[in-house]
Write a protein that holds these residues in place. Structure first.
Motif, short mmCIF file in Angstrom:
data_model
loop_
_atom_site.label_atom_id
_atom_site.label_comp_id
_atom_site.label_asym_id
_atom_site.label_seq_id
_atom_site.Cartn_x
_atom_site.Cartn_y
_atom_site.Cartn_z
N LEU A 6 87.05 5.61 28.38
CA LEU A 6 85.73 5.83 28.85
C LEU A 6 85.71 4.60 30.07
O LEU A 6 86.42 3.44 29.99
N GLU A 7 85.07 4.96 31.05
CA GLU A 7 84.62 3.83 32.09
C GLU A 7 83.30 3.64 32.15
O GLU A 7 82.52 4.49 32.29
N ALA A 13 70.35 -2.25 35.37
CA ALA A 13 70.13 -1.76 34.28
C ALA A 13 70.48 -0.45 33.73
O ALA A 13 70.37 0.18 32.76
N ILE A 14 71.51 0.15 35.05
CA ILE A 14 71.79 1.47 34.68
C ILE A 14 73.33 1.41 34.22
O ILE A 14 74.24 0.91 35.16
N ALA A 15 73.79 2.04 33.28
CA ALA A 15 74.99 2.15 32.91
C ALA A 15 75.49 3.51 33.11
O ALA A 15 74.99 4.57 32.88
N TRP A 16 76.75 3.54 34.17
CA TRP A 16 77.37 4.70 34.56
C TRP A 16 78.60 5.15 33.42
O TRP A 16 79.43 4.24 33.69
N VAL A 17 78.46 5.85 32.66
CA VAL A 17 79.69 6.07 31.77
C VAL A 17 80.49 7.53 32.06
O VAL A 17 79.83 8.57 32.24
N THR A 18 81.65 7.16 32.37
CA THR A 18 82.64 8.28 32.72
C THR A 18 83.51 8.60 31.73
O THR A 18 84.39 7.81 31.32
N LEU A 19 83.61 9.89 31.15
CA LEU A 19 84.54 10.26 30.12
C LEU A 19 85.92 10.52 31.06
O LEU A 19 85.80 11.29 32.09
#
Length: 266
Positions: A6-7, A13-19
């Motif tokens: 995961l990245e 306050a925003i989390a960008w979560v990349t598979l």
């Protein structure tokens, strides 16, 4: 947790979560399953993250379970208890996504099959590229078509007949039909969808932290509520709770003054 697949990048306050297993179309292996469970399971009302944007690296969102790795680890030799433990680790991700106070926006590019389809369905808002293809692939693999929450989410989103069609056959659902069914909010290029996701998240952050959390909570409960009166009672409670504290007054002032709010609550 130290992430490998995961990245996670914070933008305020925003989390960008990349598979991030593009070489395997972001298929779910035990490590990624553990990381997704840890991330979503670790979100709290007090977390600095208020909105999550979930996406896939490369040309797919998530191709489901990594069957090659699963088989190489001797899946056929696992006991019923071991398989049930593994099954619960996957399904706990979807439960955590629904239980966490943070709204989850998914950007679905390319394939979202099986567990990847479940990740998209467990999100609050789905955006997709024109080449997105989603399916409940489980039944094509010798399993039941009902898995990791899909049989709960899908009929509520697209109706019983379409859900049965997709789950009994494993057919792919393309982006245009998904949009027409209301499963998607928008179709666009990856760049357009990232901008739209950021814009949606920005608008959500104009709500008070409590108001945003209670809205997600109430929407989830309203789907299964047994009466209008039960839903309205929940709404009444939430509205009164939101009027307590300084954030409510700041929200009203910011609205009237046409400016961004400055909330005291993190």
């Amino acid at each position: 947790m130290q992430y490998e697949h995961l990245e996670v990048n914070a933008d305020g306050a925003i989390a960008w979560v990349t598979l991030n297993r593009p070489e395997r179309l972001n298929a779910l292996n035990p490590r990624m399953i553990a990381e997704l469970g840890a991330f979503f399971g670790g979100l709290r009302a007090s977390s600095p993250v208020r909105v999550v944007i979930l996406r896939g690296a490369g040309r797919a969102f998530c191709a489901g379970l990594d069957l090659k790795e699963f088989q190489s680890e001797g899946a056929s030799k696992k006991s019923v208890g071991e398989m049930l433990e593994f099954q619960r680790k996957v399904r706990d991700i979807m439960i955590a996504m629904r239980r966490c106070p943070q709204p989850v926006i998914s950007i679905v590019n390319g394939s979202a099959s099986g567990g990847g389809f479940a990740l998209a369905l467990a999100s609050d808002i789905r955006l997709a590229t024109a080449d997105a293809r989603m399916n409940a692939s489980f039944i094509r693999l010798g399993l039941s078509g009902c898995d990791v929450g899909v049989s709960y989410f899908l009929p509520r989103m697209v109706g019983a007949s379409v859900a049965a069609e997709l789950m009994l056959t494993g057919r792919f659902l393309d982006a245009q039909r998904a949009l027409a069914l209301g499963l998607l909010s928008r179709i666009g290029t990856p760049e357009e969808l990232e901008a739209e996701a950021a814009a949606l998240a920005g608008e959500m952050l104009r709500a008070t932290p409590l108001g945003l959390q209670l809205t997600k909570d109430a929407l989830g409960i309203a789907i299964d509520a047994n009466s209008l009166e039960a839903v309205i009672a929940l709404e009444d409670r939430n509205q009164v709770l939101c009027t307590q504290g300084e954030d409510f007054g700041e929200g009203v002032a910011a609205f009237l003054e046409k400016r961004a709010p400055r909330y005291q609550t993190p």
